[in-house]
Design a protein around this motif. Structure first.
Motif, PDB file in Angstrom:
ATOM      1  N   GLU A  13     -35.234  31.823  -4.439  1.00  0.00           N
ATOM      2  CA  GLU A  13     -35.074  31.616  -6.176  1.00  0.00           C
ATOM      3  C   GLU A  13     -34.775  30.255  -6.566  1.00  0.00           C
ATOM      4  O   GLU A  13     -35.362  29.904  -7.618  1.00  0.00           O
ATOM      5  N   ASP A  62     -37.300  27.765  -6.311  1.00  0.00           N
ATOM      6  CA  ASP A  62     -38.340  27.868  -7.423  1.00  0.00           C
ATOM      7  C   ASP A  62     -38.031  27.394  -8.766  1.00  0.00           C
ATOM      8  O   ASP A  62     -38.538  26.799  -9.489  1.00  0.00           O
ATOM      9  N   ARG A  63     -36.704  27.801  -8.981  1.00  0.00           N
ATOM     10  CA  ARG A  63     -35.965  27.314 -10.462  1.00  0.00           C
ATOM     11  C   ARG A  63     -35.944  25.659 -10.690  1.00  0.00           C
ATOM     12  O   ARG A  63     -35.972  25.327 -11.753  1.00  0.00           O
ATOM     13  N   ASP A 122     -30.407  22.576 -13.269  1.00  0.00           N
ATOM     14  CA  ASP A 122     -30.038  23.331 -14.413  1.00  0.00           C
ATOM     15  C   ASP A 122     -28.472  23.450 -14.457  1.00  0.00           C
ATOM     16  O   ASP A 122     -27.932  23.998 -13.540  1.00  0.00           O
TER      17      ASP A 122
END
Length: 473
Positions: A54, A57-58, A69
């Motif tokens: 995950e 992918d982010r 982020d």
């Protein structure tokens, strides 16, 4: 051995079972704990792989660059809570040049950098290694790709000690095993207590019998067949012992009476002759009566000695082929001739064809005379005795039937007991109560048997049985 301290059945079996159960549960607990630790490691590594996927992918931007982020740590925490795991791995993000772009939590990584760079060259996605300084750790890596090109890596590190820690699962396992142990022990305790209770009652009743109290009170409301049979058999044994004890007392009184009476009579008669209270013809008559009493006393002593010989299984028989038709008629005729003032109708029925058997003629005569004497005593004046010889299957049967008063039902099971005399016969007839036991043992010694067929107010029937031997023609 008698002085050795014994343990109650309840304590003995519950203790042994509890120890055995604990050993078994400890072995099961060890096996399950190993399996739980293994499955926990596999589960947590799968969680780390999902989390690495995950994150990979982010952080891929639209231009194919790695974009960190600022809310990434918060997102990671949320995913961990959703996955229902307390793991807090160390997260690293590296670019394609193996430069560290991000790591959380903020920890010194200088000592890890060379080893991580070296592990990136390995094709494995899950590895275990030991840093130069510190404990063993698991490493999970995922390539960050864009347009089938590797632009970086996501790495998760987790200490081996923590990933194998399954305290919650082991706590549940421990509670489950303890609960199972207590439940199993409680069930066994109750079942053993229920099982041992009737056995303890039987032991208590046995002590009562030893002390001479035969009135035992044992409940037969028991579901288990084996325990029920034990209790029921013990109750029957207690009743039987009580009957035998009663018979023993009656025997002692009866034998004492039977032996004392002729002795007292002889003593009085001889004393009268000695003191010349009677003289002449009357004295001779007294001496004749004394001789009769002596002969009767000798006969009773002989019966006792003979019965003792029979009881040891030393009955001697002279087996020969006998014509039972002729032998039975001869026995009845001889008995009839020895009876004084016989007012009894005697009927003998035999088959038209001769019946043969291998037996001792004198022993058969003993049995028949005893049965005829008993039948005579049971009938009043003008009674009737019927003797019938017949064949049935492979047996020769002789029925001896009278029309007397019969044997009381409560005494019928005891008539073949040694020294037993029915209450109705104790004072009417003299004897030691050995006739029927004698006869039954003699019959068995010749391969036959003697039993009571029926007895009621209209009469009594005994059956004498022998193996049939066909005469060669």
């Amino acid at each position: 051995m008698k002085n050795e301290k014994k343990i109650s059945m309840l304590r003995y079996w519950t203790t042994r079972y509890f120890v055995t159960l604990c050993i078994g549960l400890i072995i099961i607990g060890i096996i399950l704990s190993i399996w739980i630790r293994y499955s926990t490691v596999e589960k947590r590594l799968d969680m780390m792989e999902l989390l690495a996927d995950e994150v990979a992918d982010r952080i891929v931007g639209e231009q194919g660059n790695i974009r960190i982020d600022p809310f990434l740590p918060r997102i990671i925490d949320r995913r961990q809570r959703m996955m229902d795991t307390e793991m807090n791995p160390i997260l690293f993000i590296l670019d394609q040049d193996k430069r560290f772009l991000f790591h959380s939590p903020k920890v010194p990584i200088e000592h890890l950098t060379p080893q991580i760079e070296r592990l990136l060259e390995d094709n494995k996605n899950i590895m275990k290694f030991r840093p130069d300084k510190g404990m063993k750790m698991y490493l999970v890596k995922r390539e960050i790709q864009h347009d089938a090109q590797t632009i970086g890596w996501v790495i998760l590190l987790y200490p081996e000690r923590d990933i194998k820690n399954s305290s919650e699962e082991l706590g549940i396992l421990l509670v489950m095993l303890l609960s199972l142990a207590l439940l199993s022990w409680g069930v066994l305790y109750l079942l053993t207590k229920k099982l041992s209770s009737p056995i303890r009652n039987v032991a208590t009743a046995a002590n009562q019998i030893i002390s001479g109290n035969y009135e035992v009170d044992l409940s037969t409301d028991i579901k288990e067949k084996e325990i029920y049979d034990l209790v029921y058999s013990f109750r029957d044994m207690a009743k039987r012992l009580e009957q035998l004890e009663t018979m023993r007392g009656e025997l002692l009184a009866g034998v004492t009476h039977e032996l004392k009476t002729p002795v007292t009579s002889m003593s009085g008669l001889i004393q009268a002759v000695k003191d010349e209270i009677v003289t002449g013809t009357e004295a001779k008559e007294f001496l004749e009566i004394t001789m009769k009493e002596i002969h009767r006393l000798e006969k009773m002593v002989e019966d006792l000695l003979e019965f003792n010989t029979y009881a040891t299984g030393a009955i001697k028989v002279n087996i020969k082929r006998q014509n039972i038709n002729e032998l039975l008629k001869e026995i009845v005729y001889q008995w009839e001739m020895t009876q004084e003032q016989l007012d009894i109708k005697l009927k003998v029925t035999v088959p038209q064809s001769n019946v043969y058997a291998d037996m001792d003629a004198s022993r058969l005569q003993q049995i028949m005379i005893n049965l005829l004497n008993n039948a005579k005593q049971a009938t009043d004046d003008h009674g009737q005795i019927e003797i019938e010889l017949y064949e049935k299957n492979d047996r020769i049967l002789i029925d001896v039937k009278d029309n007397g008063t019969g044997i009381p039902e409560e005494e019928q099971s005891l008539i073949f007991e040694r020294f037993y005399r029915g209450k109705s016969q104790q004072y009417r007839n003299r004897g030691l109560g050995l006739g029927l036991p004698f006869s039954k043992m003699i019959a068995k010694s010749m391969g036959g048997d003697l039993w009571l067929k029926e007895s009621n107010d209209s009469g009594t029937t005994f059956i004498l049985s022998f193996k049939n031997q066909k005469q060669d023609r």
